[in-house]
Design a protein around this motif. Structure first.
Motif, PDB file in Angstrom:
ATOM      1  N   MET A   1       0.848  -1.200   0.000  1.00  0.00           N
ATOM      2  CA  MET A   1       0.000   0.000   0.000  1.00  0.00           C
ATOM      3  C   MET A   1       0.878   1.243   0.000  1.00  0.00           C
ATOM      4  SD  MET A   1      -2.965   1.071   2.727  1.00  0.00           S
ATOM      5  CE  MET A   1      -3.854   2.609   2.531  1.00  0.00           C
ATOM      6  N   ALA A   2       0.614   2.170  -0.881  1.00  0.00           N
ATOM      7  CA  ALA A   2       1.436   3.376  -1.011  1.00  0.00           C
ATOM      8  C   ALA A   2       1.237   4.288   0.189  1.00  0.00           C
ATOM      9  CB  ALA A   2       1.088   4.118  -2.297  1.00  0.00           C
ATOM     10  N   MET A   3       2.305   4.968   0.564  1.00  0.00           N
ATOM     11  CA  MET A   3       2.228   5.916   1.673  1.00  0.00           C
ATOM     12  C   MET A   3       1.384   7.116   1.258  1.00  0.00           C
ATOM     13  SD  MET A   3       5.354   7.840   3.691  1.00  0.00           S
ATOM     14  CE  MET A   3       6.040   6.278   4.262  1.00  0.00           C
ATOM     15  N   THR A   4       0.497   7.535   2.143  1.00  0.00           N
ATOM     16  CA  THR A   4      -0.399   8.648   1.829  1.00  0.00           C
ATOM     17  C   THR A   4      -0.038   9.933   2.560  1.00  0.00           C
ATOM     18  OG1 THR A   4      -1.949   7.954   3.580  1.00  0.00           O
ATOM     19  CG2 THR A   4      -2.313   7.071   1.353  1.00  0.00           C
ATOM     20  N   SER A   5       0.874   9.873   3.534  1.00  0.00           N
ATOM     21  CA  SER A   5       1.223  11.079   4.282  1.00  0.00           C
ATOM     22  C   SER A   5       2.654  11.002   4.812  1.00  0.00           C
ATOM     23  CB  SER A   5       0.258  11.275   5.458  1.00  0.00           C
ATOM     24  OG  SER A   5       0.637  12.397   6.234  1.00  0.00           O
ATOM     25  N   LEU A   6       3.384  12.073   4.582  1.00  0.00           N
ATOM     26  CA  LEU A   6       4.724  12.219   5.153  1.00  0.00           C
ATOM     27  C   LEU A   6       4.704  13.075   6.419  1.00  0.00           C
ATOM     28  CD1 LEU A   6       6.804  12.947   1.920  1.00  0.00           C
ATOM     29  CD2 LEU A   6       6.890  10.860   3.292  1.00  0.00           C
ATOM     30  N   GLN A   7       3.529  13.557   6.791  1.00  0.00           N
ATOM     31  CA  GLN A   7       3.448  14.542   7.862  1.00  0.00           C
ATOM     32  C   GLN A   7       3.932  14.042   9.223  1.00  0.00           C
ATOM     33  OE1 GLN A   7      -0.366  16.516   7.953  1.00  0.00           O
ATOM     34  NE2 GLN A   7       0.288  17.922   6.340  1.00  0.00           N
ATOM     35  N   PRO A   8       3.569  12.820   9.678  1.00  0.00           N
ATOM     36  CA  PRO A   8       4.076  12.383  10.984  1.00  0.00           C
ATOM     37  C   PRO A   8       5.606  12.403  11.055  1.00  0.00           C
ATOM     38  CG  PRO A   8       2.285  10.965  10.280  1.00  0.00           C
ATOM     39  CD  PRO A   8       2.616  11.836   9.105  1.00  0.00           C
ATOM     40  N   LEU A   9       6.255  11.874  10.013  1.00  0.00           N
ATOM     41  CA  LEU A   9       7.723  11.875   9.987  1.00  0.00           C
ATOM     42  C   LEU A   9       8.264  13.295   9.925  1.00  0.00           C
ATOM     43  CD1 LEU A   9      10.424  10.409   9.779  1.00  0.00           C
ATOM     44  CD2 LEU A   9      10.073  10.260   7.293  1.00  0.00           C
ATOM     45  N   ALA A  10       7.646  14.139   9.098  1.00  0.00           N
ATOM     46  CA  ALA A  10       8.124  15.517   8.948  1.00  0.00           C
ATOM     47  C   ALA A  10       7.982  16.296  10.250  1.00  0.00           C
ATOM     48  CB  ALA A  10       7.347  16.212   7.829  1.00  0.00           C
ATOM     49  N   TYR A  11       6.852  16.139  10.941  1.00  0.00           N
ATOM     50  CA  TYR A  11       6.666  16.811  12.227  1.00  0.00           C
ATOM     51  C   TYR A  11       7.737  16.357  13.225  1.00  0.00           C
ATOM     52  CZ  TYR A  11       2.154  19.223  11.637  1.00  0.00           C
ATOM     53  OH  TYR A  11       1.156  20.093  11.270  1.00  0.00           O
ATOM     54  N   ALA A  12       7.975  15.047  13.282  1.00  0.00           N
ATOM     55  CA  ALA A  12       8.940  14.506  14.239  1.00  0.00           C
ATOM     56  C   ALA A  12      10.341  15.034  13.973  1.00  0.00           C
ATOM     57  CB  ALA A  12       8.921  12.976  14.180  1.00  0.00           C
ATOM     58  N   ALA A  14      11.244  17.701  12.210  1.00  0.00           N
ATOM     59  CA  ALA A  14      11.319  19.162  12.351  1.00  0.00           C
ATOM     60  C   ALA A  14      11.439  19.582  13.814  1.00  0.00           C
ATOM     61  CB  ALA A  14      10.093  19.806  11.706  1.00  0.00           C
ATOM     62  N   TYR A  15      10.659  18.963  14.691  1.00  0.00           N
ATOM     63  CA  TYR A  15      10.656  19.409  16.083  1.00  0.00           C
ATOM     64  C   TYR A  15      11.802  18.819  16.895  1.00  0.00           C
ATOM     65  CZ  TYR A  15       6.479  22.198  15.753  1.00  0.00           C
ATOM     66  OH  TYR A  15       5.591  23.196  15.435  1.00  0.00           O
ATOM     67  N   VAL A  16      12.200  17.589  16.595  1.00  0.00           N
ATOM     68  CA  VAL A  16      13.349  17.013  17.314  1.00  0.00           C
ATOM     69  C   VAL A  16      14.630  17.763  16.953  1.00  0.00           C
ATOM     70  CG1 VAL A  16      14.812  14.965  17.523  1.00  0.00           C
ATOM     71  CG2 VAL A  16      12.328  14.730  17.613  1.00  0.00           C
ATOM     72  N   THR A  17      14.846  18.009  15.667  1.00  0.00           N
ATOM     73  CA  THR A  17      16.061  18.730  15.270  1.00  0.00           C
ATOM     74  C   THR A  17      16.046  20.171  15.772  1.00  0.00           C
ATOM     75  OG1 THR A  17      15.021  19.259  13.130  1.00  0.00           O
ATOM     76  CG2 THR A  17      16.447  17.320  13.217  1.00  0.00           C
ATOM     77  N   PHE A  18      14.859  20.802  15.786  1.00  0.00           N
ATOM     78  CA  PHE A  18      14.760  22.162  16.315  1.00  0.00           C
ATOM     79  C   PHE A  18      15.122  22.188  17.795  1.00  0.00           C
ATOM     80  CE2 PHE A  18      12.146  25.493  18.379  1.00  0.00           C
ATOM     81  CZ  PHE A  18      12.730  26.602  17.810  1.00  0.00           C
ATOM     82  N   PHE A  19      14.678  21.199  18.547  1.00  0.00           N
ATOM     83  CA  PHE A  19      15.027  21.111  19.971  1.00  0.00           C
ATOM     84  C   PHE A  19      16.532  20.961  20.153  1.00  0.00           C
ATOM     85  CE2 PHE A  19      15.989  18.415  23.651  1.00  0.00           C
ATOM     86  CZ  PHE A  19      15.498  19.213  24.679  1.00  0.00           C
ATOM     87  N   ILE A  20      17.147  20.105  19.334  1.00  0.00           N
ATOM     88  CA  ILE A  20      18.594  19.892  19.440  1.00  0.00           C
ATOM     89  C   ILE A  20      19.354  21.168  19.091  1.00  0.00           C
ATOM     90  CG2 ILE A  20      20.556  18.636  18.459  1.00  0.00           C
ATOM     91  CD1 ILE A  20      18.650  16.246  18.087  1.00  0.00           C
ATOM     92  N   GLY A  21      18.978  21.803  17.994  1.00  0.00           N
ATOM     93  CA  GLY A  21      19.655  23.028  17.587  1.00  0.00           C
ATOM     94  C   GLY A  21      19.490  24.144  18.600  1.00  0.00           C
ATOM     95  N   THR A  22      18.288  24.319  19.136  1.00  0.00           N
ATOM     96  CA  THR A  22      18.045  25.372  20.128  1.00  0.00           C
ATOM     97  C   THR A  22      18.792  25.086  21.422  1.00  0.00           C
ATOM     98  OG1 THR A  22      15.848  25.737  19.164  1.00  0.00           O
ATOM     99  CG2 THR A  22      16.256  26.659  21.344  1.00  0.00           C
TER     100      THR A  22
END
Length: 347
Positions: A1-12, A14-22
């Protein structure tokens, strides 16, 4: 079945790397104030990085909020319009964040180097950085005439636009070239310092961490080519959110690592020091000795003085070595003064 959303991975990502950088930004400020007791123009640029990094994070969040990471045919016309709008805003923010990060690193090198040749190369790098930033910024703003064609593509039959592939790829290529230039800039200087091979490699490893951001920037070219070739813009921009978050935050961590080494050495010494005296106390004594040595009458002489690069990057690398260097400076200053007093008495 083809993936229908990249949003969960993108949110994770984006926010984990932002926390590390900050977090790295906070640790940088703490180390500068608490251990190294220095604050320069590169740290002022770092504060600007923090502000624009927050702005970048807001834009990535808005990307995902309006449907990036979902397929374009599932979005409403309002969502599709906002995806295009935030794509334009992200272009401007992306170029600005890269410009500030590079200026922070180049200013850091400039503050630590007294070599005329290296300083000229640093100023050359700054000039390239400004030129690349202005070129990218102006090309993004004036990519289409009339401007409304950027926000409503295809609605102006007589619109004149810059080639889309060049607009997508050229700025990233220019940024990668500038990143590589900044990475190799201090290598020869560090390698020629009077220190052990292990310490040279350790310092260069800290500087070379920035290569991780360059590698991610190279991988960013893949979704850029996809964005040019595919009409499924929102889906590909979901990939871009992931890559942009990794690239920007890795670059931020790389710019903060030299200052953060002081905290690492403080923690490792604390774990091995069995006495009641805090391990960091030696660092404070060393800082005092360095200031006295640097402020002595002949402390600015190249022979026998502690260079800015050694006291900057390497003060967190080997306090014992710097202590010996500071003692040597003090002895040489004392010998010079005695010689001058003797010569004056003879005269």
């Amino acid at each position: 079945m083809a993936m229908t959303s990249l949003q969960p991975l993108a949110y994770a990502v984006a926010y984990v790397t932002f926390f590390i950088g900050t977090t790295s930004m906070g640790l940088r400020a703490y180390c500068r104030i608490r251990f190294l007791k220095t604050w320069g123009w590169d740290d002022m640029w770092a504060l600007a990085i923090l502000i624009f990094s927050i702005g970048q994070q807001i834009i990535l969040h808005m990307f995902l909020y309006w449907g990036c990471g979902l397929h374009m045919d599932t979005l409403s016309p309002v969502q599709q319009f906002n995806v295009g709008l935030w794509l334009f805003i992200e272009e401007l923010m992306y170029y600005t964040v890269h410009f500030i990060i590079k200026m922070s690193l180049l200013t850091f090198y400039l503050r630590l180097s007294r070599s005329p040749t290296l300083r000229k190369l640093i100023f050359l790098g700054m000039s390239f950085n400004v030129a690349i930033f202005l070129t990218n910024l102006l090309s993004a703003i004036f990519q289409c005439v009339p401007f409304d064609e950027i926000l409503h593509p295809g609605t102006h039959p007589n619109a004149v636009c810059i080639n889309r592939l060049a607009l997508l790829v050229a700025p990233s290529v220019l940024n990668i070239i500038e990143d590589i230039y900044i990475l190799v800039l201090p290598i020869s200087t560090v390698w020629n310092l009077q220190m052990t091979l292990r310490r040279r490699v350790a310092v260069l490893s800290v500087i070379a961490f920035g290569a991780s951001a360059v590698i991610v920037a190279c991988f960013r070219l893949i979704p850029l080519f996809e964005l040019y070739a595919s009409p499924d813009v929102s889906w590909i921009l979901g990939k871009m959110v992931i890559v942009a978050a990794l690239e920007i935050q890795l670059a931020i961590v790389a710019s903060n690592l030299p200052a953060m080494k002081a905290l690492w050495l403080h923690l490792t010494r604390s774990s091995t020091n069995g006495s009641g005296e805090p391990s960091g106390s030696k660092g404070y004594k060393l800082s005092s000795m360095e200031r006295k040595a640097a402020g002595s009458r002949y402390g600015s002489n190249k022979r026998g003085s502690i260079t800015m690069l050694e006291r900057g990057i390497l003060s967190t690398e080997s306090e014992e070595e710097l202590t010996r260097m500071a003692s040597k400076v003090a002895r040489e200053d004392s010998n010079r003064d005695s010689y001058r007093e003797g010569a004056a008495g003879t005269a």
